[in-house]
Structure formats: C-alpha cells, structure tokens
Design a protein around this motif. Structure first.
Motif, PDB file in Angstrom:
ATOM      1  N   THR A 284      49.259  29.482  66.298  1.00  0.00           N
ATOM      2  CA  THR A 284      49.216  28.735  67.554  1.00  0.00           C
ATOM      3  C   THR A 284      47.805  28.261  67.883  1.00  0.00           C
ATOM      4  OG1 THR A 284      48.979  30.811  68.740  1.00  0.00           O
ATOM      5  CG2 THR A 284      51.191  29.926  68.571  1.00  0.00           C
ATOM      6  N   GLY A 285      46.921  28.349  66.921  1.00  0.00           N
ATOM      7  CA  GLY A 285      45.598  27.766  67.108  1.00  0.00           C
ATOM      8  C   GLY A 285      44.661  28.545  68.016  1.00  0.00           C
ATOM      9  N   GLN A 286      44.970  29.802  68.266  1.00  0.00           N
ATOM     10  CA  GLN A 286      44.054  30.574  69.116  1.00  0.00           C
ATOM     11  C   GLN A 286      42.871  31.116  68.322  1.00  0.00           C
ATOM     12  OE1 GLN A 286      46.176  33.193  72.087  1.00  0.00           O
ATOM     13  NE2 GLN A 286      47.851  32.671  70.739  1.00  0.00           N
ATOM     14  N   ASP A 355      46.005  25.193  55.491  1.00  0.00           N
ATOM     15  CA  ASP A 355      45.855  24.684  56.854  1.00  0.00           C
ATOM     16  C   ASP A 355      47.159  24.058  57.353  1.00  0.00           C
ATOM     17  OD1 ASP A 355      44.819  24.256  59.274  1.00  0.00           O
ATOM     18  OD2 ASP A 355      43.076  23.133  58.624  1.00  0.00           O
ATOM     19  N   ARG A 357      48.669  24.600  60.074  1.00  0.00           N
ATOM     20  CA  ARG A 357      48.760  24.296  61.508  1.00  0.00           C
ATOM     21  C   ARG A 357      48.704  22.795  61.682  1.00  0.00           C
ATOM     22  NH1 ARG A 357      43.532  27.009  63.402  1.00  0.00           N
ATOM     23  NH2 ARG A 357      42.849  25.928  61.554  1.00  0.00           N
ATOM     24  N   SER A 358      49.790  22.229  62.137  1.00  0.00           N
ATOM     25  CA  SER A 358      49.746  20.786  62.306  1.00  0.00           C
ATOM     26  C   SER A 358      49.413  20.509  63.750  1.00  0.00           C
ATOM     27  CB  SER A 358      51.093  20.188  61.944  1.00  0.00           C
ATOM     28  OG  SER A 358      52.076  20.777  62.743  1.00  0.00           O
ATOM     29  N   PRO A 359      48.586  19.517  63.977  1.00  0.00           N
ATOM     30  CA  PRO A 359      48.273  19.198  65.352  1.00  0.00           C
ATOM     31  C   PRO A 359      49.523  18.619  65.990  1.00  0.00           C
ATOM     32  CG  PRO A 359      46.896  17.998  63.785  1.00  0.00           C
ATOM     33  CD  PRO A 359      48.005  18.615  63.020  1.00  0.00           C
ATOM     34  N   MET A 362      51.287  21.186  71.557  1.00  0.00           N
ATOM     35  CA  MET A 362      51.377  22.639  71.545  1.00  0.00           C
ATOM     36  C   MET A 362      52.073  23.146  72.789  1.00  0.00           C
ATOM     37  SD  MET A 362      48.071  24.072  69.803  1.00  0.00           S
ATOM     38  CE  MET A 362      47.678  23.616  68.136  1.00  0.00           C
TER      39      MET A 362
ATOM     40  N   GLU B 580      40.048  21.602  62.818  1.00  0.00           N
ATOM     41  CA  GLU B 580      40.095  22.831  63.600  1.00  0.00           C
ATOM     42  C   GLU B 580      40.359  22.510  65.067  1.00  0.00           C
ATOM     43  OE1 GLU B 580      39.862  25.865  62.046  1.00  0.00           O
ATOM     44  OE2 GLU B 580      40.633  26.479  63.999  1.00  0.00           O
ATOM     45  N   LEU B 582      41.967  19.951  66.279  1.00  0.00           N
ATOM     46  CA  LEU B 582      43.366  19.558  66.455  1.00  0.00           C
ATOM     47  C   LEU B 582      44.284  20.772  66.366  1.00  0.00           C
ATOM     48  CD1 LEU B 582      43.315  16.285  64.332  1.00  0.00           C
ATOM     49  CD2 LEU B 582      43.233  16.483  66.810  1.00  0.00           C
ATOM     50  N   ALA B 583      43.983  21.651  65.402  1.00  0.00           N
ATOM     51  CA  ALA B 583      44.815  22.846  65.245  1.00  0.00           C
ATOM     52  C   ALA B 583      44.644  23.792  66.420  1.00  0.00           C
ATOM     53  CB  ALA B 583      44.461  23.560  63.950  1.00  0.00           C
ATOM     54  N   SER B 584      43.523  23.700  67.113  1.00  0.00           N
ATOM     55  CA  SER B 584      43.282  24.592  68.249  1.00  0.00           C
ATOM     56  C   SER B 584      43.767  23.971  69.551  1.00  0.00           C
ATOM     57  CB  SER B 584      41.796  24.911  68.361  1.00  0.00           C
ATOM     58  OG  SER B 584      41.321  25.488  67.175  1.00  0.00           O
ATOM     59  N   GLY B 585      44.466  22.851  69.450  1.00  0.00           N
ATOM     60  CA  GLY B 585      45.064  22.269  70.646  1.00  0.00           C
ATOM     61  C   GLY B 585      44.222  21.201  71.308  1.00  0.00           C
TER      62      GLY B 585
END
Lengths: 731, 641
Positions: A284-286, A355, A357-359, A362, B580, B582-585
C-alpha cells in the motif's frame, strides 16, 4: 501404466493446470528477478566462515553487560514504549474505522465494550522487550548452551552481508523452525553481533506457561492466537500491531514462515497469512521496501527428537506447561552437538516483486488492502523462495547421511547382516559426494571417519556402535509407560508397532534433514526407471511422470510449480554427472539409467514411506462409500490402522508411513488433485472420494510404489531384532 | 478586432533581421509616465462590452529581446548574480538579492561537509558556443514572414537560448556539449493578431511552432524534438507584455500572455493591486507559461492557483482561436474548456491573452516561523492547520537537512548561531530539548487585513503549540522566503564542483505525506548506495497545504566524482524516486508539469481514455501537429488498452 490417462493429466484438475500455466509463464520473469535480487555468492559456502559465538574472548558476564548500541533497522526509527505502541494501534485510522464504523454498528455492540476488548487483546498480544531481562536471560542461555552444545556457529560472512543491507528499510527475519530453541537463538545471535533485537511473533501456547510467557514477552515476543477465524476485531488488532512494527521500523520482525515447528525436520509448506499482513505496508505504499532475510538454523540433534516421534505417531502432545519444561530439563544431561546459523542473502521485496506497486487510485489506509491476484502470486513465490533459501543454506550433519544409509540398510538387508562401521563410512562418503554435488554444505571438519564417529556419538541414545564395529539402532521406546489409548490422536497403535516405530521415525527425522537435496533427483530417477520399464524413456514421458509425483508430493516438500522445469533439468544434469543416469546417450530426448545403481536405489528408496503412506490413504478413501464423508481424523485413523496391518504382515516395512503429518499431507494432496472432495459442513471439514479420479491416482501411486518396494521384505518382528533394546527411554 | 492601441504604445522596434540584433536595437526608453489610464471603448469580444479603464504599461519588460545580454546563457538568472569562490570562501555577487556581496563562511563549510567538495578545483564550462546547427529553412514560409513586418532573428545564440529551459539536462548540455536540435528561427510577435497571422502561415507551410515564455521549464518542455525535420519557429512571447485593461470594480485585468511575473506585479502594484500569484520562478516565468503548465504560487492559500485566478483565456490554434465568449465569474456550460488550455504545455496552440483576477494590495504582510522537534510533529501540525483552514498565505515546513542548509546560508551568526553556542541555541536545544539534528522549521507568511492576520497568527501558533512547536521569530521566516530566489543560483555553483542538482515535486493525501517523504528519501539513499554515491543531499519540504493533502518539494544533489555521465545517473535516480512517489500515493506533478521528462507516466495518471480524449482534442485543434513540442503525450498507443 494405467490406461486411464497419463500421470500428468491425472495429477491436475483443470484449475491446477491453469495455475501451472500461469506459474510457468511467469517463471522466466521470476528467474530474472532472482538473478537481480540474489547475485550468486562469490564462491561455494564453506565451513571456515562459520564462527562459534560461544567461543568468545570475554566471559559471559562481561558479554551480557556490554554497552548496547545496536545497528538501527531504519534511520527514522523512534523507540516506542509498549504503551505507546498500544496507543498507536488504538488511535490508528484502521482501528478507529473497524470499531466505530464496522463492528459496533453491525453487531450492535457498544463501542466502549469494543474499545475495552481491543485494549485487552493488545495487552495479551504486546511485547515488552526490556534489556535487563534480555541480558539476564542471555546469561542463563550462555550457561545452558555451553553445557549442551559444542558450539553455536554463525556464518560471519552472512552477518556482514546482513549489516550492509539494513539501515534503510524494515527488516523481517524468517528463520527455519525446528525447535523451541529457535526463538531464543535469533535474539542471542543479534545481541552478540549488535544488531537490533527482533520482535518475535509467537503462538499463544506459551502465554499460559507460568513465568515463561512473561520471560519471552520481555525478550521481545508478541503473542498471536493460533486461530481466530472470523474475529474481525482480533484480526484488525493483530494486523495493525504487525504493521505498526513494520512501518515504525524500530526492530526487525521475526516470524516463522512455516507457521509452526516442523516435527519432521522437513520444511513445512509456507503459511501466507502473517507474511501477507507484514507485506501490506509495502503493497500500500507506506514503506518503500521491506528486506526479508531467510535464516537457516541447522541442529545436529533436535532437542525435541523423541517428543516429535511420538507426536507424529499420534501420541498426544503434552500441553505446554512450566513443569513440563522442567521435566524436559533432563535434556541438559545430553549432548546436542553443534548449531549452524546462516543468514541468507537478504531479499529486497521491491526487487523481488519487480516494483509491483502500481500507481493507482489508492484506497484510504483505514480500509483493508485487497490483495490482487498478481500480488498473491508473488507472495506465494516469495514464501516458497524463502523456504528454499533456508534449505539451500542448511549445514547438513554427517549423522543425517548416516541415517539415510542406516535406514536403507535396515529396510533392504537380511536381518542377520548387520551394518559395520567400515561399510557405513564408505557409504556415507559416497553419499556425501552426491549430496555435495546437489549443493549441500556438509559439516565434516576432520577426516570423514573421525567426524562420523563424533556425529554418531552425539546420537548415542539412538545409534550405538559396538566394540566390534557393528552399528545398531537403539529401541528408545522400549520402556515407555503404557499409553492411554483414548489419548491417542490417531489409531491406537500396538506396543510392538511403537517399539520399532518410534526409533524408526526418529531416524527418519534425520533422513528428512537431507531430503530437500534429494527429492527432485529421487523423483526424476524413479520416473526414468518407470518410463524405461514401460518401454519409453523419452524425456517428455519422464517429465509427465515426474510432474505427477511432484504434484502428489507438493504438500510434503517445497516444490513450487514455477520451478518444475528448472528442477527437472538440474536434476537430470546432476544425476548424469553422478552416473545415476547415462550421459553417453546421443539422443538428447531419451534418458536411460547409468551405472550407479546403488545411488539410484537409495534415492528411490527415500520415496518409499511417502508412496506407501499415500497409497494407503488412497485405499482408505476409496473405501468410503459413495455419498458418505469422513473427517480428516477418521481418515487418518483408518489409514494408520491399514498401515499397521501391512507392517505386521510384512507387506510394508517403513514405519514412517504411519506419520500423521505425512498422512495429512496425503489427504490434502489428494484433495488438491481433485481425487477427494473437501466439503465444509457446519464449520467441519469433511472429505469424500471422487471415485473415478481417485481410482486413477491410486493406480498410478501403486505402480510407483511397486518399483520402490524393498528387495528384501522383513516382518516387523524380524526388523525389531535389528534393534538393541534400551533399558530407559526418555520422552 | 483589437483597438488601435498603437497610438499610446511604445512603438516596438520592428525590423527584419538575419544577423543578430545590435545593442542599439533594444527597447526604446520609457517616457516615464507609466501610470496613464485611458478611457476607451473596446471592440473586443464582438464590441459588446464596455471597458472602464484601459491601462498600458509603458515600462519595457525587465527581460530584453536579446536575453543573453542580461541573463546567463548557460545558467540560472542574471549574469551579474551568482555564487562564486574568493580566497576559498563562497560569496554571492551583485546586489540584486539580500545576500549579495556577502561572504558565506558557514555555507562554505557546509558544502565541504555535505558534498566533500574541494573549492580549489573548479571545473570550467565550455566557452559560449559559436557554432550552431544549420537552420532548416522553409523558404516559402520565410518569404511570407518577411512581408509581415515582424521582429525575427536567426542568430545562433538567440536560437540556442530558446532551445532549452532549466532542466538539469538542459544546463548540463550547455556546459559540456550541444543540443541536437534547436529552433531555426525566433519570432517576437507583438500582439494577438500577429500571433494569429504567424500560426496561419505556419499551418499553411507546415512549419512547427514552439511558444516560448520565460524559459524556466524544468521538465524539458522547451526542448525541440530531435527527430523533427520541419522548420521550427520559436515564438518568443516576451514582447506581448502589456496589461490591456484593468477593471477595478470587478477586480480583473486583461493581460498579454508574454508578461513575466516581476513586470506584472510591478505594474499592478503601481495601481494598488496584485494577482497574488507568486511561483518561485516569478522573476523570469511568464503568464502564458503559468497557464500552460497549471502553475501554482506560494501564496495560493489566499489568492488561489492559476486555475482559480484565470477568468478568461485566448489560445491561438492552427484551426482558430479557442476562447469563451463570456466572462461570468462562474458558469455551468459543459466541460470547462479553460481546462483544455490550462496545462496544455504548448501542444495545442499559443496562449495570447489572459483575464486574471486581481486583488488590492494587502494592508498587512507579516512573516513568522515555528520550530518543531521533528518532521513528523511538523507534518501533523500542518495537517491540523489545513483542517481548521487557517493557513496563512504561505506555510512551508522544511526538513532538518534544509533547516541546516538555511542556517548555513547566513552571512553571520544569528538566531540559531550556526557555530556559536549562543543563548538562544542553548535555550532551544538544552532547555526545550530540541535535537539540532532532528528539529525542523515551518516558515509562515501572513497577508491580509491587520485583524485577520492577527487572528490567524494566534490560531496558528496555538495549534503549533499542541504539536510541540515553538515560535522562532519573524526574521527566520522572512529569510526563508527571500532565500527562495537565491537557491536557484546554487546549482550553477554545484556544476563547478562536480555536483549535479535538481528539484522535483508531488502532491499527496495527508495520511501518506509522511510515509511518502520517508520512502522517497529511502529510495534515493538506496539508489545512491547502489551507485557508490557517497556525498549527496536529499531534502524535502512540505510546501503547500490543501484540504485533502499536501505538496512535497524535493531537492536532490550529489557529488558525482568521476562518473562519465552524471546527468544520466541523475535521471535514473529521479525516475526511481518518481516511481517511489507514485507507489507511495503521490501524484505525477503538482506544478512543474509533464513536459518530456514525465511523459512515460502520463497514461497511467489519466487512464487510456484520458489519453484518447487528449488526442481527439489535439487532432481537432492541430491536425497537422504544428505545435509539435511533443510534451504530455508520448504518442505511442500501446496495444494493451
């Protein structure tokens, strides 16, 4: 061969075939990732990089009171008190949402009650790591370990590698789990090397042990209930607790991806629950990455060896209790040899997942993350990869190889032909070179003979060498107090079955330590033999048979689908080098057996207890009348009963087939192959046969079993005579 | 169509030029009466509307046509202003900025500590370029253009100056090499009508037009596509810098798009107004550029971003002029096509005139600052302030690295006394328990009525107190903002000492602000480590607040040692950092725009349908791709839609 279809077709339902296809498609990609993630180490692993940490300059007291300035896990880490962590969990958006929006309105429970319950859950769960306790505990452990172990050897190269890769991202330690000692060892090693002590996920069973729960808590353990099914509040609290530990990055988190101690010494199929929860902050990009460090802990001799044997045969596991622990302290009189610990190449989850995690748009953080199919595939890969890394970085004791030789001897040679030390050494030597060609690191520090004698000495309670050099198995179960049949978890086995069974299962424990090396070559060898017997020997025919066995045993060994082709090709190459397969053939599409028939025989024999057990499980399930169902327990009991009959009538001679662990895997495997159907009724899991399919599978398993059935059959009584009895057995 | 304004305009120097323009050809001097208002009837908008006042600014632009005479040809800003090294100490030349002519001993030390630079060994950039690619000339077009009485130039330096913005890549190339493609001709149009004529001709003869405003892009938006074989005309808008009219009742002004920020504010100030739009580049960037990139100003909390300020806009496209025929303050008329113009980055047409909201100059302007024990409490405080909607005109939170950097830029010790252990430092670190290596500072700018400012101050400081913040004085706040304009000059100094530097930004929901900052810093650290980069600076600030999230601005600089292609290394690391983000929101951009450097992510930000829609618009407005800057959309339609 069965006329009902090719083994590979039988092996899989359509669903599995699709899965396999998916995995196969993704496999090359993964290989790329792995190459990227894990540059092949500079050279082969060697024993010389392992250092005994008990052998240190300072005395224990100085050691435990050293200044504590550990290497930090992440730069942003802030040290939080237990109360602060609890507070952070309680005030997290996820908990607020779960309680305020979900639970209280759905269940009409007053919020206050829920908040109180949450607080109680967190108190029950929370760790309270305190350095004074850790130091004191470390002192006691040092004393105990010095007494029972001849050394705790840590690969210092791997420590250097670990140090270099922490500092930026949360770290998860994933050790193999063979013994309770694993809990303490990891913290002990970290303390020694000034690495931030891990916070450890432990099962709830310890909490009830007076004093022990508290002690573990203070050393950094937090406790998770074994099962909490649909308890949403507990689930939310647990996942938030794990995730706050990850995102805050104060300590490494440690958990056992196998879920529980492996009683069999084989790796258990990885559990995904805790891993998925722990990876969520990454997905979740945290956090930008998580470093996963698989760790192998290899024991020369497992503390719980006898206990495990009984447990596998169905003798109930005593509830963890402090007095039980003290009783177990008689282990202190015994020698347990060396421990080897290897921190394998740290895995960057971000690189491993490519990688992933796709943008995307969210979701807010308080909503649970829905794991996508793609993420799920990668998590399964990662989990399997972690276990494989643990296996690859094992240090194999010579005793394990001896156990293979001794078992083979017991099963195949006439009763009057005892194994002598000379033969044993010779056979272990050849097995050692085979194992090494499969990539094993064998703990052999002196010349083989001396090392082997030392290794046998550690296990003198199980294996004795007489003055004239005869090697025999001790009957450790001889004087066991009568067991209340009502307490038996499985079928109530006869005393004489247990007398042979317990030591044989114990011996198999050490055989199992080597199986990750041999399993694929063994499956390939057997497949080649059967294919040739059926007049083929073509590579794709062999591959089809190999696939069947691989699928059949996928609950027993770590045989992830993505690796099936890679494993197959590698095994063939290795077997050709060893002369088990003939490499002189010009036709690259055809395989044939080579001159090393002894190794071929040993390899195939390794599959015997599994095929025998699975075969009986098939027969048992076939006998369930159409429309009727059985519970797992019923299936296990009647399979064990069936096996005991076979053992008594000398139709079978390997007692490890009785293992409940093995038989459970058999039922699960049949279920995922579609040969039995799993139903849930009122929360109870019940099985019924899928007759046509089950008959096909039974037939094929039977065909394979025929091939490995021992050349020389002995009845259980005859076998018992190979054993020498022991006046006092310990449990 | 337009009024006959030439009578009260300074006559622009109009001549046809093949060679470079001589010094005498600069703007005619002002007649000094820059305050003249003339009541006129306007024929604009079909002559229906009555204009109360038409103002013409008679001051020439602060930026001449031959920009290289005032500005650096290969670096940021004015030729006379830069960081330089004298006797081993860094100082700032010129007196345009507050730190001008001052020695900076702490900053000198800081560059050694952070970047390990050796100030005795500067790298010299290449001398001004004299050899330029041969221009591609469309002779038919040229023949027609010559008839139009326009100011044009094909001088190499004029062309080169408009071949780039201020992306790291651009400046690096200027110091060591040459662009593969530069504009073939520069035209300075003087009015909307001239632009219409030029675009017509370009369309007729298939010539590419690239509008050029302030040239401050940091996304390679000004770069000419290398593969472009047609003639490229750079349309330098700088001469279209008049305020056409100013409406005091409705608080709007109609302004030509070429005006740069400082000229616009200077003119409005004379009349008692401001737009309040103050991007950090506002000394050099232009109104048209702001609209074309969806710019954001520092004081947007009071005045709004460019899209909030914009009431009406005219864009000349190859198929006609796109504009609304209404000036209602807010309308319900289908999709708002102003938003097709906003952020179009020169791909659809040229923005010529903009009607902007204006405000009376604020009665009170006051700076402030707050220190926090750590970044997290600072962010939490910003969130609370945004929640209560009591943000001052500007509020920025810089992290510890930037805080220390700001302190280092002082000429002599002051509040935190960089070296001395003065009382204040003692008080802050010892009495209040702040850790110098963790504490952060928020700078504040209040604007408005006296009472409003006082109320706001009170609320802000109260909230700050709840989060462990402590007021740290006006001077520190003011320094923070005045230094903003100077910071852009530092990169050129860095170039001289093996350091490449760039900034990038994003906007992100509140609950992910902190983790995004951490993640991006962590990712950059990992990327540096992987490349053996030992000396680098990665710092961020939360530079804007919104109801739903914040804006984070990163600076990244590193000492590249002996790497052969530091610019490429930088780009790789920024790409990793953007992934990073984009992946971090975080978003792809908050105010820098897409340009060419962020094109690869455009589709995943706007969806495939969004790209289709953009292409449909492009196809209708510019079917032959006259505006071929190649910004925004990569043009590759992948199969997996």
């Amino acid at each position: 061969m069965s006329s009902n279809g090719s083994p590979s077709q039988i092996a899989e339902g359509t669903e599995q075939a699709e899965d396999r296809q998916k995995a196969a498609n993704a496999a090359p990609q993964l290989q790329d990732v792995l190459r990227h993630t894990c540059p092949s180490p500079a050279g082969p692993r060697v024993l010389s990089t392992f250092r005994n940490i008990l052998d240190r300059d300072s005395c224990d007291l100085v050691w435990v009171t050293k200044e504590w300035r550990p290497q930090q896990v992440t730069l942003h880490a802030r040290t939080r008190t237990t109360a602060k962590i609890r507070q952070d969990v309680i005030s997290s958006p996820k908990m607020q949402h779960t309680i305020e929006q979900q639970l209280s309105s759905q269940n009409e429970v007053p919020k206050e009650a829920l908040w109180r319950e949450l607080n109680d859950i967190l108190i029950e769960m929370g760790h309270t790591q305190t350095m004074p306790v850790v130091r004191w505990f470390g002192y006691v452990l040092s004393k105990i370990m010095r007494k029972i172990y001849s050394g705790v050897f840590v690969n210092e190269e791997s420590i250097a590698r670990l140090r270099a890769s922490i500092g930026n991202n949360p770290v998860i330690f994933m050790p193999s789990h063979r013994s309770y000692a694993d809990f303490l060892l990891m913290s002990y090693v970290c303390f020694h090397y000034n690495i931030m002590l891990p916070v450890i996920a432990a099962g709830m069973d310890f909490v009830s042990m007076w004093g022990v729960g508290r002690l573990l808590r203070d050393s950094g353990a937090f406790f998770i209930r074994r099962s909490f099914g649909n308890d949403k509040l507990y689930w939310a609290a647990f996942s938030e607790y794990v995730q706050t530990l990850i995102t805050a990055g104060e300590n490494p988190i440690e958990f056992f991806v196998e879920g529980t101690r492996s009683r069999t010494a084989k790796s258990l199929c990885p559990k995904l629950g805790l891993l998925s929860v722990a990876l969520e902050p990454y997905l979740t990009g945290q956090v930008s990455d998580i470093v996963v460090v698989p760790i192998n802990i290899s024991y020369d001799r497992t503390l719980e060896e006898t206990l495990y044997s009984y447990e596998l045969l169905g003798v109930p596991k005593p509830k963890e209790s402090t007095s039980g622990l003290f009783k177990a302290l008689n282990v202190l009189d015994e020698q347990y040899g060396r421990i080897h610990i290897d921190f394998t190449e740290p895995i960057s989850v971000n690189k491993f997942f490519g990688d992933l995690r796709s943008p995307k748009l969210m979701r807010p953080l308080h909503l649970p993350h829905q794991i996508t199919p793609d993420e799920s595939t990668r998590i399964i890969w990662l989990a399997n990869y972690v276990v494989r890394q643990q296996q690859k970085n094992a240090v194999i004791s010579l005793f394990s190889l001896a156990a293979v030789v001794i078992t083979h001897h017991v099963l195949t040679k006439p009763r009057n032909q005892l194994l002598n030390m000379h033969q044993l050494t010779r056979q272990v030597a050849s097995l050692k070179s085979a194992a090494e060609s499969f990539g094993a690191l064998i703990d052999c520090r002196d010349n083989l003979e001396v090392s082997l004698q030392n290794a046998l000495h550690i296990h003198k309670s199980l294996i004795v060498t007489s003055k004239d050099g005869q090697v025999q198995v001790k009957n450790v179960a001889a004087a066991q107090a009568p067991i209340d049949p009502a307490k038996m978890k499985g079928h109530s086995l006869q005393d004489k079955t247990l007398q042979v069974g317990v030591p044989m299962v114990m011996l198999q424990h050490y055989v199992n330590q080597t199986l990750h090396l041999f399993i694929c070559p063994a499956i390939v060898s057997l497949s080649v033999q059967q294919s040739i017997n059926q007049g083929s020997g073509m590579k794709d025919d062999v591959f089809a048979r190999y696939l069947f066995l691989r699928t059949l045993l996928s609950h027993e060994f770590i045989l992830h689908k993505a690796w099936e082709t890679m494993d197959f090709e590698q095994s063939i190459q290795q077997l050709q080098k060893l002369g088990v397969l003939d490499e002189s053939l010009h036709d690259s599409m055809k395989l044939s057996l080579g001159s090393n028939s002894h190794l071929h025989q040993i390899l195939c024999q390794l599959l015997l207890p599994f095929l025998a057990g699975y075969s009986s499980a098939c027969s048992t399930m076939l006998e369930v009348p159409a429309g009727k169902t059985v519970s797992l327990n019923e299936a296990l009991k009647s399979t064990q009963a069936r096996l005991e009959k076979l053992l008594l009538s000398a139709q079978l001679n390997h007692h490890y087939s009785l293992s409940l662990d093995l038989l459970t895997a058999a039922v699960n495997s049949l279920s995922s192959m579609g040969a039995v159907i799993k139903n849930k009724e009122n929360g109870k899991v019940l099985y019924s046969p899928n007759s046509n399919r089950l008959r096909q599978v039974t037939q094929i398993v039977g065909d394979f079993l025929q091939l490995v059935a021992p050349i020389c059959r002995k009845s259980q009584d005859e076998q018992a005579r190979l054993f020498i009895t022991q006046a006092k057995a310990r449990l | 169509m337009a009024t006959d304004r030439s009578s009260f305009l300074v006559k622009q120097d109009v001549r046809l030029s093949h060679c470079s323009m001589s010094a005498e050809s600069k703007e005619a001097p002002t007649n000094g009466d820059s305050n003249s208002f003339v009541e006129v009837y306007s024929a604009e908008n079909n002559g229906q509307q009555f204009r109360k006042a038409v103002k013409v600014n008679l001051t020439p632009s602060a930026i001449p046509k031959r920009r290289q005479e005032l500005l650096k040809w290969n670096g940021w800003g004015y030729e006379d202003s830069k960081f330089a090294v004298r006797k081993g100490v860094i100082w700032f030349t010129g007196n345009r900025y507050p730190i001008g002519e001052l020695e900076l001993p702490y900053f000198t030390q800081w560059t050694k500590d952070v970047f390990n630079v050796d100030l005795s060994k500067p790298i010299t950039p290449q001398p001004p370029i004299s050899k330029f690619p041969d221009p591609i000339i469309n002779t038919d077009f040229m023949a027609e253009i010559r008839k139009c009485n326009l100011v044009i130039s094909d001088d190499g330096m004029d062309r080169l100056f408009r071949a780039h913005g201020h992306t790291l890549h651009d400046i690096y190339i200027l110091r060591v090499g040459m662009f593969a493609r530069i504009p073939d001709l520069v035209i300075w149009p003087d009015s909307h009508d001239e632009v219409v004529k030029i675009v017509e001709l370009a369309t007729k003869y298939n010539v590419v037009i690239m509008p050029y405003g302030g040239g401050t892009s940091v996304t390679c938006a000004n770069s000419c596509p290398e593969e472009e074989k047609r003639m490229i005309v750079s349309l330098d808008m700088s001469q279209m810098n008049r305020i056409l009219w100013l409406d005091r009742d409705n608080l709007v002004a109609c302004i030509e798009a070429g005006i740069i920020g400082q000229d616009l504010e200077k003119e409005l100030k004379i009349n008692g107004f401001t737009t309040g739009h103050e991007p950090d580049s506002h000394e050099f960037s232009s109104l048209g550029g702001w609209v074309a990139t969806r710019a954001s100003g520092m004081k947007k909390n009071v005045y709004g971003n460019i899209e909030d300020l914009l009431v009406h806009v005219r864009m000349v496209t190859p198929t006609g002029v796109l504009e609304k025929h209404t000036q209602g303050p807010r309308v319900s008329i289908g999709p708002d096509f102003n938003h097709v113009v906003l952020g179009s980055e020169g791909t659809l047409g040229v923005i010529t005139e903009v009607v902007l909201k204006i405000r009376p100059l604020p009665a009170c302007k006051k700076y402030g600052s707050i220190i926090f024990p750590d970044f997290e409490s600072g962010v939490n405080c910003m969130r609370e302030i945004a929640k209560k909607r009591c943000q001052p005109a500007s509020i920025r939170l810089v992290d510890n690295e930037q805080f220390k950097f700001g302190q280092a830029l002082k000429a002599e010790p002051s509040f935190f006394g960089h070296i001395t252990d003065g009382f204040k430092r003692f008080y802050v670190t010892k009495m209040k328990g702040y850790n110098v290596h963790k504490m952060v500072v928020a700078t504040l700018l209040f604007e408005g009525e006296q009472s409003t400012v006082e109320n706001q101050e009170k609320m802000v400081y109260e909230i700050a107190h709840q989060f462990g913040g402590m007021p740290a004085g006006e001077v520190n706040g003011q320094r923070g903002y005045t230094l903003t304009f100077v910071i852009a000059y530092i990169r050129d100094l860095g170039f001289d000492f093996n350091i490449v530097a760039e900034s990038f930004e994003t906007s992100v929901p509140w609950d992910r602000t902190l983790s995004l900052c951490r993640n991006v810093k962590g990712r950059v650290a990992a990327e540096c480590k992987a490349r053996g980069i030992l000396h680098y600076l990665m710092t961020c600030r939360v530079t804007q607040t919104y109801d739903a999230g914040s804006v984070v601005y990163f600076y990244f600089a590193f000492n590249y040692g002996d790497m052969p292609d530091p610019c490429h290394v930088y780009e790789e690391i920024e790409e990793a950092a953007r992934n990073e983000i984009l992946a971090s929101g975080g978003s792809l951009s908050h105010h820098h725009g897409i340009g060419k450097v962020r094109k690869k992510w455009y589709r995943q930000q706007v969806s495939s349908q969004g790209v289709h829609l953009f292409r449909a618009i492009k196809h209708k407005l510019d079917p032959t791709n006259i505006f071929a800057s190649g910004n925004l959309d990569s043009g590759e339609l992948k199969a997996k839609l």
